[in-house]
Design a protein around this motif. Structure first.
Motif, mmCIF file in Angstrom:
data_model
loop_
_atom_site.group_PDB
_atom_site.id
_atom_site.type_symbol
_atom_site.label_atom_id
_atom_site.label_comp_id
_atom_site.label_asym_id
_atom_site.label_seq_id
_atom_site.Cartn_x
_atom_site.Cartn_y
_atom_site.Cartn_z
ATOM 1 N N LEU A 225 56.236 6.011 -2.315
ATOM 2 C CA LEU A 225 54.886 6.544 -2.085
ATOM 3 C C LEU A 225 53.992 5.525 -1.381
ATOM 4 O O LEU A 225 53.102 5.889 -0.620
ATOM 5 N N GLU A 226 54.239 4.219 -1.639
ATOM 6 C CA GLU A 226 53.405 3.211 -0.984
ATOM 7 C C GLU A 226 53.640 3.213 0.528
ATOM 8 O O GLU A 226 52.727 2.964 1.308
ATOM 9 N N HIS A 227 54.869 3.568 0.926
ATOM 10 C CA HIS A 227 55.136 3.661 2.368
ATOM 11 C C HIS A 227 54.416 4.866 2.966
ATOM 12 O O HIS A 227 53.891 4.809 4.074
ATOM 13 N N LEU A 228 54.404 5.942 2.205
ATOM 14 C CA LEU A 228 53.694 7.134 2.683
ATOM 15 C C LEU A 228 52.206 6.824 2.847
ATOM 16 O O LEU A 228 51.604 7.160 3.872
ATOM 17 N N LEU A 229 51.631 6.130 1.850
ATOM 18 C CA LEU A 229 50.210 5.787 1.932
ATOM 19 C C LEU A 229 49.939 4.895 3.133
ATOM 20 O O LEU A 229 48.932 5.044 3.817
ATOM 21 N N ARG A 230 50.871 3.987 3.372
ATOM 22 C CA ARG A 230 50.733 3.089 4.519
ATOM 23 C C ARG A 230 50.720 3.902 5.825
ATOM 24 O O ARG A 230 49.905 3.664 6.711
ATOM 25 N N SER A 231 51.617 4.872 5.922
ATOM 26 C CA SER A 231 51.635 5.627 7.179
ATOM 27 C C SER A 231 50.426 6.551 7.283
ATOM 28 O O SER A 231 49.930 6.798 8.386
ATOM 29 N N VAL A 232 49.924 7.039 6.146
ATOM 30 C CA VAL A 232 48.695 7.834 6.198
ATOM 31 C C VAL A 232 47.525 6.962 6.661
ATOM 32 O O VAL A 232 46.687 7.397 7.452
ATOM 33 N N TYR A 233 47.509 5.705 6.200
ATOM 34 C CA TYR A 233 46.463 4.775 6.634
ATOM 35 C C TYR A 233 46.554 4.547 8.140
ATOM 36 O O TYR A 233 45.532 4.529 8.844
ATOM 37 N N ASP A 234 47.782 4.414 8.648
ATOM 38 C CA ASP A 234 47.980 4.268 10.094
ATOM 39 C C ASP A 234 47.424 5.481 10.833
ATOM 40 O O ASP A 234 46.708 5.341 11.827
ATOM 41 N N LEU A 235 47.763 6.671 10.329
ATOM 42 C CA LEU A 235 47.299 7.898 10.982
ATOM 43 C C LEU A 235 45.777 7.999 10.914
ATOM 44 O O LEU A 235 45.128 8.440 11.855
ATOM 45 N N TYR A 236 45.225 7.566 9.772
ATOM 46 C CA TYR A 236 43.770 7.582 9.595
ATOM 47 C C TYR A 236 43.107 6.695 10.643
ATOM 48 O O TYR A 236 42.129 7.075 11.283
ATOM 49 N N SER A 237 43.663 5.495 10.845
ATOM 50 C CA SER A 237 43.019 4.600 11.808
ATOM 51 C C SER A 237 43.191 5.098 13.247
ATOM 52 O O SER A 237 42.374 4.802 14.099
ATOM 53 N N ASP A 238 44.259 5.872 13.501
ATOM 54 C CA ASP A 238 44.438 6.421 14.843
ATOM 55 C C ASP A 238 43.597 7.671 15.065
ATOM 56 O O ASP A 238 42.742 7.711 15.949
#
Lengths: 190, 165
Positions: free
Chosen positions: B115-128
């Motif tokens: 789940l921490e990887h998912l959150l990390r990729s959501v954070y990436d998408l958020y910043s993009d």
């Protein structure tokens, strides 16, 4: 600081090749700010698009000049087909790292360059209340800048064109040339 | 860290299996994003779980914001960054906070991996797709079509990968 070797004046130095890549994030943030800046100053969607277009024109003017030096041996295109190809390939590759998806003729004086996902729109979701606003108007401005300064005055606009079977529409850049351009083309013959 | 868990570990299997038998849908259930002042800016459900009313979600979000802040204060050691994982019999909640104070958390079936990887990729998408969108106003609810579609596919990807375990 002491400089080594003989001093060469800047006009004798060869034109630098130019960095081929800049950070996409940095550009995206800058472009986002440009859009926000003009949005606060524009009273309508049409005016916002016109302002973005004006902002792009200056880029186009400079792009024609530098790419004519770098890639065309200090010559610029004087024929309509030539300049359109130049925009479609050279300008697009230098600015966006790829060639535009297609270049089509609509009418004798109407041409369309089409791009499936313009770089400037990559991170932009236009809210519903802004209707058909397309921030690629900035790119339309770049095209207009190139065409105007190369002696092909034209009206350029960017709009969404839905693609069958795809959620995301592509962006078309519609160019309508002034009559004098076509007169000259006819005079120059084939 | 859920990565350190051996999937063959008995306790891990028990909780995951028990929850599944109780009818908890597998994979990711929902995603929440809370701004730095505790306001809910994004909430989406991705599984068949009971609907929560909009006002209720906002209340829960600000409550989580407070509990998260409390956990930092009552921590016995310095440098605590707040609750990262909350485990219950029915679901796991994994939370991450960005350096600017935005909190992302997901709820998922117990013992869901990565789940921490998912959150990390959501954070990436958020910043993009949120931060680089000129039409997004800071600290306001997120209404960005591209963000929605990309997060949805990230969640689906994650759920698909879970099938491998």
């Amino acid at each position: 600081m002491q400089r080594k070797g003989p001093q060469i004046s800047s006009v004798d130095r060869p034109l630098p090749k130019g960095k081929s890549e800049v950070s996409l994030s940095a550009f995206a943030f800058l472009f986002s700010e440009i859009v926000q800046y003009h949005r606060t100053r524009a009273s309508s969607i049409a005016e916002l698009e016109r302002r973005l277009e004006d902002a792009g024109t200056g880029v186009g003017v400079r792009m024609l000049e530098i790419l004519s030096y770098r890639e065309k041996g200090n010559r610029r295109e004087i024929r309509l087909q030539g300049i359109l190809q130049f925009i479609n390939t050279n300008i697009w590759r230098c600015l966006f790292g790829k060639v535009a998806d297609s270049l089509e003729v609509y009418n004798d004086d109407e041409y369309v360059i089409s791009d499936r996902s313009p770089l400037v729109n990559r991170f932009i979701s236009v809210p519903k209340d802004l209707g058909d606003l397309n921030c690629a108007a900035f790119v339309a401005g770049i095209i207009k800048g190139v065409l105007d300064i190369a002696g092909f005055p034209a009206e350029v606009s960017a709009y969404y064109a839905p693609v069958e079977g795809q959620i995301h529409p592509r962006t078309n850049f519609f160019m309508k040339f002034s009559p004098e351009v076509l007169d000259r083309e006819a005079r120059l013959g084939t | 860290m859920s990565q350190d868990i051996d999937p063959l570990d008995l306790e891990w299997r028990n909780r995951a299996v028990l929850a599944q038998e109780a009818g908890v849908p597998p994979g990711v259930h929902s995603l929440w994003i809370i701004n730095k002042s505790g306001g809910l800016v994004y909430h989406k459900t991705y599984a068949d779980i009971p609907h929560i009313d909009v006002n209720e979600t906002m209340r829960l979000a600000s409550m989580w914001h407070a509990i998260h802040a409390m956990s930092i204060q009552i921590s016995p050691v310095e440098g605590c960054t707040g609750i990262e994982l909350l485990e219950t019999d029915q679901f796991d909640l994994r939370c991450t906070q960005t350096p600017t104070g935005t909190k992302f958390f997901v709820t998922a079936a117990p013992k869901t991996l990565g789940l921490e990887h998912l959150l990390r990729s959501v954070y990436d998408l958020y910043s993009d797709y949120v931060m680089k969108n000129p039409f997004y106003e800071m600290e306001m609810p997120i209404r960005c079509e591209l963000f929605d579609t990309n997060v949805l596919s990230a969640v689906r990807n994650h759920n698909a990968q879970l099938g491998n375990y």
